[in-house]
Motif scaffolding. Structure first.
Motif, PDB file in Angstrom:
ATOM      1  N   LEU A 137      20.826  30.827  37.353  1.00 44.70           N
ATOM      2  CA  LEU A 137      19.883  31.622  38.142  1.00 44.70           C
ATOM      3  C   LEU A 137      20.692  32.651  38.923  1.00 44.70           C
ATOM      4  N   THR A 138      20.407  33.921  38.665  1.00 42.88           N
ATOM      5  CA  THR A 138      21.237  35.036  39.112  1.00 42.88           C
ATOM      6  C   THR A 138      20.372  36.074  39.809  1.00 42.88           C
ATOM      7  N   TYR A 139      20.977  36.888  40.662  1.00 40.16           N
ATOM      8  CA  TYR A 139      20.216  37.967  41.289  1.00 40.16           C
ATOM      9  C   TYR A 139      21.080  39.206  41.446  1.00 40.16           C
ATOM     10  N   SER A 140      20.390  40.334  41.567  1.00 39.63           N
ATOM     11  CA  SER A 140      21.033  41.616  41.847  1.00 39.63           C
ATOM     12  C   SER A 140      20.087  42.416  42.734  1.00 39.63           C
ATOM     13  N   HIS A 141      20.627  43.260  43.602  1.00 39.51           N
ATOM     14  CA  HIS A 141      19.800  44.062  44.506  1.00 39.51           C
ATOM     15  C   HIS A 141      20.309  45.499  44.518  1.00 39.51           C
ATOM     16  N   ARG A 142      19.462  46.397  45.000  1.00 42.40           N
ATOM     17  CA  ARG A 142      19.855  47.804  45.102  1.00 42.40           C
ATOM     18  C   ARG A 142      19.781  48.244  46.558  1.00 42.40           C
ATOM     19  N   ARG A 143      20.642  47.676  47.369  1.00 46.20           N
ATOM     20  CA  ARG A 143      20.692  48.078  48.777  1.00 46.20           C
ATOM     21  C   ARG A 143      21.493  49.355  48.963  1.00 46.20           C
ATOM     22  N   THR A 144      22.301  49.699  47.982  1.00 48.69           N
ATOM     23  CA  THR A 144      22.976  50.987  47.962  1.00 48.69           C
ATOM     24  C   THR A 144      22.340  51.796  46.831  1.00 48.69           C
ATOM     25  N   GLY A 145      23.012  52.792  46.336  1.00 45.04           N
ATOM     26  CA  GLY A 145      22.416  53.621  45.291  1.00 45.04           C
ATOM     27  C   GLY A 145      22.381  52.972  43.935  1.00 45.04           C
ATOM     28  N   GLU A 146      23.106  51.860  43.749  1.00 39.97           N
ATOM     29  CA  GLU A 146      23.167  51.184  42.464  1.00 39.97           C
ATOM     30  C   GLU A 146      22.891  49.699  42.649  1.00 39.97           C
ATOM     31  N   PHE A 147      22.496  49.055  41.550  1.00 38.92           N
ATOM     32  CA  PHE A 147      22.305  47.615  41.610  1.00 38.92           C
ATOM     33  C   PHE A 147      23.660  46.924  41.758  1.00 38.92           C
ATOM     34  N   SER A 148      23.663  45.872  42.574  1.00 38.94           N
ATOM     35  CA  SER A 148      24.892  45.137  42.842  1.00 38.94           C
ATOM     36  C   SER A 148      25.310  44.331  41.617  1.00 38.94           C
ATOM     37  N   PRO A 149      26.593  43.967  41.526  1.00 38.38           N
ATOM     38  CA  PRO A 149      27.018  43.070  40.446  1.00 38.38           C
ATOM     39  C   PRO A 149      26.252  41.751  40.534  1.00 38.38           C
ATOM     40  N   PRO A 150      25.939  41.139  39.391  1.00 39.25           N
ATOM     41  CA  PRO A 150      25.169  39.881  39.406  1.00 39.25           C
ATOM     42  C   PRO A 150      25.882  38.791  40.203  1.00 39.25           C
ATOM     43  N   GLU A 151      25.089  38.044  40.979  1.00 37.79           N
ATOM     44  CA  GLU A 151      25.601  36.919  41.752  1.00 37.79           C
ATOM     45  C   GLU A 151      24.753  35.693  41.475  1.00 37.79           C
ATOM     46  N   THR A 152      25.385  34.523  41.501  1.00 36.95           N
ATOM     47  CA  THR A 152      24.674  33.271  41.287  1.00 36.95           C
ATOM     48  C   THR A 152      23.919  32.880  42.554  1.00 36.95           C
ATOM     49  N   VAL A 153      22.660  32.487  42.395  1.00 34.88           N
ATOM     50  CA  VAL A 153      21.829  32.102  43.538  1.00 34.88           C
ATOM     51  C   VAL A 153      22.260  30.756  44.095  1.00 34.88           C
ATOM     52  N   ASP A 154      22.514  29.798  43.221  1.00 37.48           N
ATOM     53  CA  ASP A 154      22.742  28.415  43.622  1.00 37.48           C
ATOM     54  C   ASP A 154      24.235  28.129  43.701  1.00 37.48           C
ATOM     55  N   PRO A 155      24.787  27.873  44.896  1.00 40.69           N
ATOM     56  CA  PRO A 155      26.227  27.619  45.010  1.00 40.69           C
ATOM     57  C   PRO A 155      26.655  26.306  44.378  1.00 40.69           C
ATOM     58  N   GLN A 156      25.700  25.440  44.025  1.00 47.02           N
ATOM     59  CA  GLN A 156      26.052  24.170  43.394  1.00 47.02           C
ATOM     60  C   GLN A 156      26.313  24.316  41.898  1.00 47.02           C
ATOM     61  N   THR A 157      25.984  25.476  41.327  1.00 43.49           N
ATOM     62  CA  THR A 157      26.127  25.646  39.891  1.00 43.49           C
ATOM     63  C   THR A 157      27.257  26.618  39.565  1.00 43.49           C
ATOM     64  N   GLY A 158      27.783  26.494  38.366  1.00 46.51           N
ATOM     65  CA  GLY A 158      28.857  27.367  37.921  1.00 46.51           C
ATOM     66  C   GLY A 158      29.965  26.555  37.278  1.00 46.51           C
ATOM     67  N   VAL A 159      31.117  27.176  37.102  1.00 47.81           N
ATOM     68  CA  VAL A 159      32.264  26.434  36.578  1.00 47.81           C
ATOM     69  C   VAL A 159      32.806  25.540  37.679  1.00 47.81           C
ATOM     70  N   PHE A 160      33.532  24.521  37.285  1.00 45.08           N
ATOM     71  CA  PHE A 160      34.145  23.652  38.281  1.00 45.08           C
ATOM     72  C   PHE A 160      35.368  24.324  38.896  1.00 45.08           C
ATOM     73  N   ASP A 161      35.570  24.070  40.186  1.00 42.40           N
ATOM     74  CA  ASP A 161      36.767  24.569  40.849  1.00 42.40           C
ATOM     75  C   ASP A 161      38.004  23.806  40.384  1.00 42.40           C
ATOM     76  N   ALA A 162      37.790  22.618  39.871  1.00 42.65           N
ATOM     77  CA  ALA A 162      38.910  21.837  39.346  1.00 42.65           C
ATOM     78  C   ALA A 162      38.387  20.821  38.333  1.00 42.65           C
ATOM     79  N   VAL A 163      39.076  20.716  37.207  1.00 40.98           N
ATOM     80  CA  VAL A 163      38.849  19.659  36.224  1.00 40.98           C
ATOM     81  C   VAL A 163      40.209  19.040  35.932  1.00 40.98           C
ATOM     82  N   VAL A 164      40.321  17.760  36.249  1.00 38.54           N
ATOM     83  CA  VAL A 164      41.597  17.058  36.121  1.00 38.54           C
ATOM     84  C   VAL A 164      41.388  15.827  35.254  1.00 38.54           C
TER      85      VAL A 164
END
Length: 470
Positions: free
Chosen positions: A294-321
């Protein structure tokens, strides 16, 4: 905050992408209350609500019990009343039902047939600035689809001259139509796709007498139901759509803007919301097969922002050991677990993800997380693992919601905890292989006859659909 509201057996529980299923009370004593429309079973629609900060939700209340297993739409008036439009399952006619808001609760009225002129689907609804309501829907005639629109000037008691009135037909017979109605200050807009190649807009001026000619907003080889539209407080009509990449275009009442690319990798289920005059787009971004962020982008400046993930619990792992019991050694496979290269998440001493009792996979993030998605180059067989987290003094065993991760399938989505309320209060950071994180440990408790070989391990789930509060 993620909260499980219900489970569903419906096939289209959040369809279509442009539908409104999460409504907000705008004013009065209950301002800010969210109302969710929950398609819990093929023929049943419930509502549930929560006041800010939206952590405690009401018990779901039945709103419709003759619903076809298809998409719906809804609107909320300034007074908090709700109108729901849907296809009835027995007849495939279009109906609306009003829910009156009084003293903090909603009461459903008697459903009204909008149109019985043929088998219909794809209903959408809007209320213009004069108080008139509009309904649009698609009538099926063999392989052909015809887009119809009707109006009610008595709060949905009657539509047009009655159910037999088919309304105004806005398209010739085409093979595909998906539509969304929405109201601006001075006009009602109907945005629709046809033939999977065109995105079209028509408008009806408030107080006018006819719909405008069709304006082709986009002509593209692939334009389907994955679009959304919204009107800003200042009257800007914005449209977001996926056609291989995710794009945006807007109309100020006179001129159309150029097309802006939000995400060159595309996105499904786009949702458009204006924060003031700033367009904000939420969507599902493909991360890997059966994994969407789940991703979002906004246009608070003249262009749409780079995509960002909404949920900080999701994504790649910071560490896999990986830990190998025989050699008593750790191996850092964080980069390998995040990339798309096959069969590279293995401990160098065993050439496997895990193999023997005592071997372990440690999954760490800087924030607590709820799920794990494991892709294997070689599925294991014969073995078993047990899950645990660190509670500040010891590793505490638990059984994931979906059961223990046996590493015996090419792809396994393991739901560790049901929602944020289910996250253990005593889950603490600890150090593993020199890294301080929140860890979940999967330790082998019985020997694998065929040791699993890992390809990718993430905290990204298979999100199917999304709805954003309006």
């Amino acid at each position: 905050m993620k909260k499980l509201l219900t489970t569903t057996t419906a096939s289209h529980s959040l369809a279509p992408p442009g539908a409104r299923r999460l409504l907000r009370v705008r004013s009065g004593a209950y301002a800010g209350r969210l109302v969710a429309l929950l398609h819990t079973a093929p023929h049943e629609l419930y509502i549930a609500w929560a006041d800010p900060p939206h952590e405690v939700w009401s018990t779901p209340q039945l709103a419709v019990d003759d619903l076809a297993d298809q998409g719906i739409d809804a609107l909320m008036t300034d007074a908090g009343d709700i109108q729901i439009i849907y296809t009835e399952w027995a007849s495939n006619f279009i109906k609306t039902v009003g829910m009156v808001f009084a003293e903090g609760t909603w009461s459903a009225g008697t459903p009204v047939v909008v149109c019985n002129a043929g088998l219909a689907t794809g209903p959408t609804i809007a209320r213009d600035s004069s108080g008139a309501m509009w309904a649009a829907f698609v009538i099926l005639d063999g392989p052909f689809r015809y887009l119809h629109v009707k109006r009610s000037i008595d709060d949905g008691a009657t539509w047009g001259s009655g159910p037999a009135d088919e309304g105004t037909v806005l398209t010739s017979g085409v093979s595909q139509v998906d539509a969304k109605l929405l109201a601006g200050a001075n006009a009602t807009y109907l945005v629709y796709t046809q033939l999977n190649t065109e995105l079209v807009m028509r408008s009806y001026e408030t107080g006018g007498s006819t719909w405008s000619e069709a304006y082709v907003v986009v002509s593209d080889p692939v334009v389907d139901e994955h679009f959304d539209a919204a009107v800003s407080p200042g009257g800007m009509l914005g449209i977001v759509y996926d056609s291989g990449d995710l794009r945006y275009r807007e109309f100020n009442g006179v001129n159309w803007s150029t097309i802006a690319v939000i995400d060159a990798d595309g996105g499904s289920y786009p949702q458009l919301r204006f924060e003031g005059e700033v367009p904000v787009v939420f969507y599902l971004r493909e991360f890997a097969s059966n994994q969407r962020l789940l991703t979002y982008s906004h246009r608070r400046t003249g262009e749409f922002s780079p995509p960002e993930t909404v949920d900080p619990q999701t994504g790649v792992f910071d560490a896999v050991v990986l830990y190998n019991q025989s050699s008593a050694s750790y191996a850092n496979l964080t980069s390998e677990a995040a990339d798309a290269a096959p069969a590279d998440v293995v401990h160098p001493d065993s050439s496997a993800l895990v193999a023997h009792p005592g071997d372990a996979v440690y999954l760490g993030r800087d924030k607590r997380f709820r799920l794990v998605c494991v892709d294997l180059g070689t599925a294991g067989s014969g073995g078993a693992t047990a899950a645990s987290y660190f509670d500040g003094s010891q590793w505490r065993s638990f059984t994931p919601v979906t059961g223990n991760c046996e590493l015996n399938a090419s792809t396994q989505l393991v739901v560790l905890f049901q929602d944020d309320d289910d996250l253990p209060d005593d889950w603490q950071r600890t150090t593993v292989n020199g890294q301080l994180r929140y860890w979940v440990r999967l330790v082998v408790i019985s020997e694998f006859a065929t040791p699993p070989v890992g390809s990718r391990i993430t905290a990204v789930g298979d999100v199917q659909a999304v709805q954003v509060g309006r």
